[in-house]
Design a protein around this motif. Structure first.
Motif, PDB file in Angstrom:
ATOM      1  N   GLU A  56      53.850 -33.975  72.027  1.00 45.18           N
ATOM      2  CA  GLU A  56      53.257 -32.951  70.789  1.00 45.18           C
ATOM      3  C   GLU A  56      52.777 -31.667  70.929  1.00 45.18           C
ATOM      4  O   GLU A  56      53.262 -30.640  70.718  1.00 45.18           O
ATOM      5  CB  GLU A  56      52.477 -34.009  69.792  1.00 45.18           C
ATOM      6  N   PRO A  57      51.634 -31.732  71.851  1.00 43.54           N
ATOM      7  CA  PRO A  57      50.955 -30.375  72.115  1.00 43.54           C
ATOM      8  C   PRO A  57      51.850 -29.524  72.859  1.00 43.54           C
ATOM      9  O   PRO A  57      51.524 -28.209  72.853  1.00 43.54           O
ATOM     10  CB  PRO A  57      49.741 -30.594  72.457  1.00 43.54           C
TER      11      PRO A  57
ATOM     12  N   GLY B 271      54.954 -29.014  72.486  1.00 42.92           N
ATOM     13  CA  GLY B 271      55.788 -28.291  71.433  1.00 42.92           C
ATOM     14  C   GLY B 271      56.951 -29.217  70.987  1.00 42.92           C
ATOM     15  O   GLY B 271      57.825 -28.575  70.278  1.00 42.92           O
ATOM     16  N   MET B 272      56.866 -30.371  71.272  1.00 43.10           N
ATOM     17  CA  MET B 272      58.054 -31.299  70.833  1.00 43.10           C
ATOM     18  C   MET B 272      57.626 -31.946  69.521  1.00 43.10           C
ATOM     19  O   MET B 272      56.543 -32.216  69.663  1.00 43.10           O
ATOM     20  CB  MET B 272      58.280 -32.286  71.897  1.00 43.10           C
ATOM     21  N   GLN B 273      58.591 -32.173  68.872  1.00 44.76           N
ATOM     22  CA  GLN B 273      58.432 -32.856  67.483  1.00 44.76           C
ATOM     23  C   GLN B 273      58.616 -34.559  67.698  1.00 44.76           C
ATOM     24  O   GLN B 273      59.838 -34.811  67.982  1.00 44.76           O
ATOM     25  CB  GLN B 273      59.502 -32.255  66.443  1.00 44.76           C
ATOM     26  N   LEU B 274      57.682 -35.019  67.730  1.00 43.77           N
ATOM     27  CA  LEU B 274      57.696 -36.479  68.109  1.00 43.77           C
ATOM     28  C   LEU B 274      57.544 -37.455  66.611  1.00 43.77           C
ATOM     29  O   LEU B 274      56.823 -37.218  65.786  1.00 43.77           O
ATOM     30  CB  LEU B 274      56.611 -36.879  68.950  1.00 43.77           C
ATOM     31  N   GLU B 275      58.486 -38.293  66.790  1.00 43.76           N
ATOM     32  CA  GLU B 275      58.405 -39.199  65.400  1.00 43.76           C
ATOM     33  C   GLU B 275      58.698 -40.716  66.191  1.00 43.76           C
ATOM     34  O   GLU B 275      59.486 -41.055  66.894  1.00 43.76           O
ATOM     35  CB  GLU B 275      59.570 -38.971  64.667  1.00 43.76           C
ATOM     36  N   PHE B 276      57.784 -41.826  65.607  1.00 39.46           N
ATOM     37  CA  PHE B 276      58.299 -42.987  65.923  1.00 39.46           C
ATOM     38  C   PHE B 276      58.942 -43.670  64.734  1.00 39.46           C
ATOM     39  O   PHE B 276      58.199 -43.987  63.842  1.00 39.46           O
ATOM     40  CB  PHE B 276      56.950 -44.007  66.469  1.00 39.46           C
TER      41      PHE B 276
ATOM     42  N   GLU C   2      60.917 -22.550  78.605  1.00 40.53           N
ATOM     43  CA  GLU C   2      59.954 -21.601  78.475  1.00 40.53           C
ATOM     44  C   GLU C   2      59.143 -21.639  77.162  1.00 40.53           C
ATOM     45  O   GLU C   2      57.886 -20.885  77.365  1.00 40.53           O
ATOM     46  CB  GLU C   2      60.711 -20.314  78.637  1.00 40.53           C
ATOM     47  N   ARG C   3      59.580 -22.186  76.179  1.00 48.20           N
ATOM     48  CA  ARG C   3      58.888 -22.141  74.907  1.00 48.20           C
ATOM     49  C   ARG C   3      57.790 -23.199  74.880  1.00 48.20           C
ATOM     50  O   ARG C   3      56.740 -23.209  74.158  1.00 48.20           O
ATOM     51  CB  ARG C   3      59.671 -22.397  73.735  1.00 48.20           C
ATOM     52  N   LEU C   4      57.892 -24.118  75.949  1.00 51.14           N
ATOM     53  CA  LEU C   4      57.083 -25.058  75.949  1.00 51.14           C
ATOM     54  C   LEU C   4      55.457 -24.732  76.212  1.00 51.14           C
ATOM     55  O   LEU C   4      55.423 -23.706  76.820  1.00 51.14           O
ATOM     56  CB  LEU C   4      57.394 -26.298  76.801  1.00 51.14           C
ATOM     57  N   ARG C   5      54.457 -25.255  75.960  1.00 45.45           N
ATOM     58  CA  ARG C   5      53.062 -24.759  76.107  1.00 45.45           C
ATOM     59  C   ARG C   5      52.299 -25.809  76.924  1.00 45.45           C
ATOM     60  O   ARG C   5      52.456 -26.892  77.222  1.00 45.45           O
ATOM     61  CB  ARG C   5      52.235 -25.053  74.663  1.00 45.45           C
ATOM     62  N   GLU C   6      51.481 -24.940  77.526  1.00 42.51           N
ATOM     63  CA  GLU C   6      50.344 -25.790  78.503  1.00 42.51           C
ATOM     64  C   GLU C   6      49.450 -26.521  77.521  1.00 42.51           C
ATOM     65  O   GLU C   6      49.205 -26.003  76.539  1.00 42.51           O
ATOM     66  CB  GLU C   6      49.489 -24.870  79.288  1.00 42.51           C
ATOM     67  N   VAL C   7      48.953 -27.646  77.898  1.00 40.38           N
ATOM     68  CA  VAL C   7      47.870 -28.584  77.229  1.00 40.38           C
ATOM     69  C   VAL C   7      46.598 -28.627  77.715  1.00 40.38           C
ATOM     70  O   VAL C   7      46.674 -28.748  78.858  1.00 40.38           O
ATOM     71  CB  VAL C   7      48.963 -29.810  76.980  1.00 40.38           C
ATOM     72  N   ASP C   8      45.884 -28.246  76.996  1.00 37.88           N
ATOM     73  CA  ASP C   8      44.379 -28.721  77.472  1.00 37.88           C
ATOM     74  C   ASP C   8      43.915 -30.131  76.776  1.00 37.88           C
ATOM     75  O   ASP C   8      43.730 -29.985  75.593  1.00 37.88           O
ATOM     76  CB  ASP C   8      43.438 -27.563  76.548  1.00 37.88           C
ATOM     77  N   ALA C   9      44.521 -30.995  77.740  1.00 38.64           N
ATOM     78  CA  ALA C   9      44.248 -32.390  77.175  1.00 38.64           C
ATOM     79  C   ALA C   9      42.824 -32.822  76.613  1.00 38.64           C
ATOM     80  O   ALA C   9      43.188 -33.500  75.402  1.00 38.64           O
ATOM     81  CB  ALA C   9      44.534 -33.418  78.504  1.00 38.64           C
TER      82      ALA C   9
ATOM     83  N   GLY D 174      48.766 -34.468  85.430  1.00 40.09           N
ATOM     84  CA  GLY D 174      47.503 -34.387  86.212  1.00 40.09           C
ATOM     85  C   GLY D 174      46.412 -34.082  85.559  1.00 40.09           C
ATOM     86  O   GLY D 174      45.263 -34.680  85.732  1.00 40.09           O
ATOM     87  N   ARG D 175      46.064 -32.903  84.679  1.00 36.37           N
ATOM     88  CA  ARG D 175      45.020 -32.751  83.860  1.00 36.37           C
ATOM     89  C   ARG D 175      44.677 -33.865  82.729  1.00 36.37           C
ATOM     90  O   ARG D 175      43.605 -34.209  82.744  1.00 36.37           O
ATOM     91  CB  ARG D 175      45.258 -31.321  83.210  1.00 36.37           C
ATOM     92  N   TYR D 176      45.663 -34.257  82.318  1.00 38.35           N
ATOM     93  CA  TYR D 176      45.378 -35.426  81.294  1.00 38.35           C
ATOM     94  C   TYR D 176      44.776 -36.662  82.126  1.00 38.35           C
ATOM     95  O   TYR D 176      44.256 -37.294  81.385  1.00 38.35           O
ATOM     96  CB  TYR D 176      46.932 -35.680  80.515  1.00 38.35           C
ATOM     97  N   LEU D 177      45.340 -36.918  83.156  1.00 39.63           N
ATOM     98  CA  LEU D 177      44.896 -38.227  83.874  1.00 39.63           C
ATOM     99  C   LEU D 177      43.428 -37.885  84.153  1.00 39.63           C
ATOM    100  O   LEU D 177      42.593 -38.856  83.716  1.00 39.63           O
ATOM    101  CB  LEU D 177      45.782 -38.424  85.075  1.00 39.63           C
ATOM    102  N   ASN D 178      43.016 -36.720  84.713  1.00 41.12           N
ATOM    103  CA  ASN D 178      41.780 -36.436  84.901  1.00 41.12           C
ATOM    104  C   ASN D 178      40.865 -36.273  83.666  1.00 41.12           C
ATOM    105  O   ASN D 178      39.577 -36.980  83.689  1.00 41.12           O
ATOM    106  CB  ASN D 178      41.606 -35.193  86.040  1.00 41.12           C
TER     107      ASN D 178
END
Ligand code: CP3
Length: 354
Positions: free
Chosen positions: A89-90, A92-97, A116-123, A196-200
């Motif tokens: 989601e962060p 840039g993907m539109q997620l639905e369950f 290229e449009r996808l964003r880096e995430v500060d987890a 990697g950042r998300y796990l840390n």
């Protein structure tokens, strides 16, 4: 003089964490993928009030579900209640369950420009609800029960982003990989950094161990795994904070075990399509997690017990076995059978190899 941090010491020496380091344990530790889920009445009651995504995004509820499963089952580790797809989601993907169809990504990736449009995430920031849930669960758990953080591995996440949901053949994913290799590697590199950042961030918030789910990577040939996946999974695992054991899990990975090992991990998670003893022999000096077929839990208790015995026999009492299912608990599983499984693993393994 500073006081010895008792809870940390107990966690460090818990059977699960000792097994991750291949140290001897008094009995074989066990936890179960999807140990919190629809097969539990208490979970269904919460889900009757909130959607799955709301549950994931409400830290107190996510922590409650995490801890409740441990207390009901008597397992040796907790896994934070969340989902591998939340990080998309962060980005840039539109997620639905959706209730019938499982996860849906409404804007699947097709071109290099989409990547290229996808964003880096500060987890720590964008997924702060996961970090809050980790902190709340850590506080509520008994001081000797380790908490597992997790993330999807780059390949499995990329497959959802490209297919737009679950898939049988991964045709779009493979087509993307083969026809746009540069964009593929850019996507995988982006995912690796962020995972990697998300796990840390989860480890910093209070998770003792992390699991990397490459659930669908078994659909690739060994050559494709080596060329298109291995360097990226290796990147993630190498980035994990030293001292935090990594469980590297996939399904259908019989042809890939040595390569997954090469990518890294302190514990390799195997499914039920391999024999545990064969897999362990091939893997060598690493801990192993698995591998009862989740469908066995639909059988009668004496049968479950026999199948547990088979797996323990294959593990041969060697240090470094974490008992688990080969994949997640099925929603129709009787809870009493799950409890019986946990007791059987503990009792049979405490008697020593037979
Ligand atoms: O193991 C646990 O108890 C922790 C929670 C957890 C969930 N998903 C909760 C969940 C974990 C570790 C995951 C990981 C996950 N999510 C994976 C990798 C593991 C695997 O199964 O291979 C994957 C591929 C996903 C993506 C995902 N999430 C799918 C395909 C689905 C739909 C399938 C289903 O069972 O409905 C989900 C939803 C999901 N994730 C549920 C749970 C409890 C069911 C949601 C509900 O209806 O309550």
């Amino acid at each position: 003089m500073s006081e010895i941090p008792r809870p940390a010491a107990t966690l460090f020496d818990s059977p699960f964490m000792r097994a991750c380091r291949r140290e001897p344990t008094p009995y074989t530790p066990v936890w179960l993928m999807r140990q919190a889920g629809r097969y539990m009445e208490s979970y269904r009651q919460i889900r009757a009030r909130v959607s799955f995504l709301e549950l994931c995004k409400t830290p107190d509820l996510a922590a409650e579900v995490t801890v409740d499963a441990v207390e009901r089952l008597g397992v040796d580790a907790a896994i934070i209640f969340a989902d591998i797809l939340l990080i998309l989601e962060p980005m840039g993907m539109q997620l639905e369950f959706s209730p019938g169809d499982g996860p849906v990504l409404h804007n699947p990736l097709q071109t290099a420009a989409d990547v290229e449009r996808l964003r880096e995430v500060d987890a720590a920031e964008s997924l702060s609800f996961v970090m809050q849930a980790v902190r709340a669960a850590r506080t509520a758990l008994a001081p000797d029960v380790p908490l597992i953080g997790f993330a999807g591995a780059p390949f499995t996440l990329a497959s959802y982003m490209i297919e737009g949901g679950s898939s049988r053949q991964y045709t779009r994913t493979k087509q993307f990989m083969y026809t746009q290799p540069q964009a593929w590697h850019a996507l995988m590199a982006l995912l690796s950094r962020n995972v990697g950042r998300y796990l840390n961030a989860q480890a910093a918030a209070g998770a003792q161990v992390v699991q990397l789910f490459d659930s669908w990577v078994g659909n690739l040939s060994p050559a494709d795994y080596r060329a298109f996946v291995l360097p990226h999974s290796r990147e993630v695992i190498a980035a994990v904070t030293p001292g935090v054991p990594v469980i590297h899990f996939g399904t259908g990975t019989n042809a890939l075990l040595e390569l997954m090992r090469e990518a890294g991990g302190d514990v390799i998670g195997v499914d039920f399509r391999v024999e545990l003893d064969d897999a362990w022999q091939r893997l060598g000096d690493v801990a192993i997690q698995g591998n009862l077929d989740p469908a066995v839990l639909m059988a009668e208790r004496p049968y479950i017990c026999r199948r547990v015995q088979d797996i323990l026999r294959q593990a041969g009492g060697c240090a470094g076995h974490v008992f688990n299912l080969g994949h997640g608990i099925l929603p129709t599983t009787p809870v009493d059978n799950v409890r019986a499984l946990v007791d059987d693993v503990h009792e049979l393994s405490a008697r020593g190899p037979s």
